[in-house]
Design a protein around this motif. Structure first.
Motif, mmCIF file in Angstrom:
data_model
loop_
_atom_site.group_PDB
_atom_site.id
_atom_site.type_symbol
_atom_site.label_atom_id
_atom_site.label_comp_id
_atom_site.label_asym_id
_atom_site.label_seq_id
_atom_site.Cartn_x
_atom_site.Cartn_y
_atom_site.Cartn_z
ATOM 1 N N ALA A 141 3.972 7.505 37.526
ATOM 2 C CA ALA A 141 3.777 7.244 36.096
ATOM 3 C C ALA A 141 4.632 8.179 35.242
ATOM 4 C CB ALA A 141 2.292 7.394 35.741
ATOM 5 N N MET A 185 -4.818 4.266 32.839
ATOM 6 C CA MET A 185 -5.285 4.672 34.167
ATOM 7 C C MET A 185 -6.700 5.248 34.103
ATOM 8 S SD MET A 185 -1.796 6.392 35.761
ATOM 9 C CE MET A 185 -2.567 6.795 37.348
ATOM 10 N N TRP A 192 -8.629 5.731 37.412
ATOM 11 C CA TRP A 192 -8.001 6.611 38.396
ATOM 12 C C TRP A 192 -8.531 8.036 38.279
ATOM 13 C CZ3 TRP A 192 -3.962 4.760 41.659
ATOM 14 C CH2 TRP A 192 -3.526 3.459 41.381
ATOM 15 N N SER A 225 -5.356 8.569 31.419
ATOM 16 C CA SER A 225 -6.224 7.432 31.110
ATOM 17 C C SER A 225 -5.694 6.576 29.974
ATOM 18 C CB SER A 225 -7.632 7.922 30.761
ATOM 19 O OG SER A 225 -8.254 8.501 31.869
ATOM 20 N N SER A 253 -4.670 8.941 43.500
ATOM 21 C CA SER A 253 -4.421 8.956 42.056
ATOM 22 C C SER A 253 -3.299 9.927 41.713
ATOM 23 C CB SER A 253 -5.694 9.362 41.299
ATOM 24 O OG SER A 253 -6.726 8.424 41.488
ATOM 25 N N THR A 289 -2.924 -0.983 34.658
ATOM 26 C CA THR A 289 -2.028 0.106 35.041
ATOM 27 C C THR A 289 -0.684 -0.501 35.454
ATOM 28 O OG1 THR A 289 -3.929 1.354 35.887
ATOM 29 C CG2 THR A 289 -1.737 2.066 36.602
ATOM 30 N N ARG A 322 0.468 1.302 40.367
ATOM 31 C CA ARG A 322 -0.518 0.761 41.320
ATOM 32 C C ARG A 322 0.077 0.685 42.725
ATOM 33 N NH1 ARG A 322 -1.893 -4.805 39.063
ATOM 34 N NH2 ARG A 322 -0.252 -4.460 37.524
ATOM 35 N N ALA A 361 0.179 9.074 39.881
ATOM 36 C CA ALA A 361 0.512 9.736 38.621
ATOM 37 C C ALA A 361 1.936 10.284 38.622
ATOM 38 C CB ALA A 361 -0.482 10.864 38.348
#
Length: 388
Positions: free
Chosen positions: A278, A238, A241, A233, A271, A42, A47, A275
């Motif tokens: 992300a 991820m 997660w 994912s 998570s 990740t 992270r 996200a």
């Protein structure tokens, strides 16, 4: 003592994917090219955000639907990436992976006896989730000569007066097939004419190697009848997660949230914070991973061509689906002998539906080093079969 097990559950076969990896875990020197899990870590900033959320004590429940900030970022992301426009408050649900979203969507939408169209080969969860929701799964067998795409003729032939939902699994696991804007456009009038709903599983949307991914939910008349499922994912590496999401009409999302509320409560809090990072700041990381996958994809296709093994060119996800029909053995037998003789695990095509017979799923979510080792073992195995 009475039987404690539900007949419905007992009748469902376990995942055909896991069988081989349970064996691999007990074999020394065995390697696997079968798991659909990115070999990348990740991204560090994601992270770090997860770690920071724990350090700040953000370990509380979120709302059932998920953090508002995350739902806003999901909708911003879908807007800029795929021309999908959703309300973060009423039309968005954060789930424990895309798989939970599939299950919740089916349970929220079907009554006993409703038919659900499932194109196969496809992800192993669709059929059992339909059965658990008391729907009647109707399989559409996709064909290699059509590059495993769903054609309008196949769709029309499968519709009955009981058909309610079409599952649209593209980019596809296990074949890597994609459907472009023109191909999806041919399905739209049929879906609207027959008043169908669509569960569009777009978990591999970022992993598209030819053109840009198009969501069927972006077509006129489709937003009100489509649940789009996606997650973190695959594109963001991820998997552990456990975070996915669904967007769609408020009336459907509301009922999915009710199921999620009673069965799950909410997705993991740290998570969700990770996200957000992300979605905001990982476009470059995703692009680098896609570039690496594309390099591996081309390497595998070239290797199979050199071996004389037929394999259509996949344009999405991170799988190839080579044909082993010319060797005169079933996918299960081929995969089992390959594992026994060369200590290499791949997945029989039949794990994804009966029409996967004669094919194997091989994942390239592995390093080039592992892929080269695996391909050399396949080459040795194939040479022995051909010289036998």
């Amino acid at each position: 003592m009475r039987n404690p097990i539900s007949k419905k559950v007992a009748a469902i076969e376990p995942s055909g994917i896991r069988k081989f990896f349970d064996i691999v875990s007990e074999m020394s020197d065995a390697i696997s090219l079968g798991v659909g899990e990115p070999d990348f870590d990740t991204p560090w900033n994601v992270r770090e955000e997860g770690i920071y959320s724990l350090e700040k004590g953000r370990t509380f429940y979120t709302s059932n639907s998920g953090l508002k900030e995350l739902r806003v970022e999901i909708c911003n992301y879908l807007d800029r990436k795929y021309d999908l426009h959703y309300d973060p408050l009423e039309e968005t649900l954060v789930t424990v992976g895309g798989s939970e979203a599939i299950d919740a969507a089916l349970r929220a939408m079907v009554d006993p006896g409703d038919e659900v169209l499932i194109p196969q080969p496809s992800y192993v969860s669709y059929l059992p989730c339909a059965v658990l929701a008391d729907a009647v799964p109707v399989i559409i067998n996709l064909k290699a000569e059509n590059n495993f795409k769903l054609t309008k003729e196949e769709l029309i032939e499968s519709i009955t007066e009981k058909t309610k939902i079409l599952i649209l699994p593209f980019p596809n696991n296990p074949t890597g097939a994609t459907m472009d804007k023109e191909e999806l456009a041919e399905l739209v009038p049929i879906i609207i004419e027959h008043d169908l709903f669509v569960i569009s599983d777009e978990i591999y949307s970022e992993l598209t190697y030819k053109g840009k991914h198009t969501s069927i939910g972006s077509f006129p008349g489709m937003k009100e009848r489509t649940i789009v499922i996606n997650g973190f994912s695959k594109a963001f590496a991820m998997t552990g997660w456990r975070l996915g999401y669904a967007v769609g009409p408020a009336e459907i999302i509301n009922q999915m949230t009710k199921i999620h509320q009673f069965a799950i409560m909410c997705a993991p809090t740290n998570s969700q914070f990770a996200a957000i990072e992300a979605l905001k700041n990982c476009d470059e990381d995703v692009n680098k991973m896609v570039e690496a996958y594309n390099q591996r994809r081309r390497y595998l296709l070239n290797a199979f061509k050199e071996m004389g093994i037929e394999c259509f060119e996949p344009h999405g996800a991170f799988y190839v689906f080579p044909s082993i029909k010319k060797f005169g053995m079933t996918s299960e037998v081929f995969a089992t002998k390959l594992l026994q003789d060369e200590k290499l695990a791949v997945v029989p095509g039949t794990a994804f539906g009966d029409c996967g017979e004669g094919f194997l799923r091989i994942s390239y979510a592995y390093s080039l080093e592992n892929l080269k080792t695996g391909l050399e073992r396949i080459r040795r195995f194939v040479e022995r079969l051909e010289n036998h």
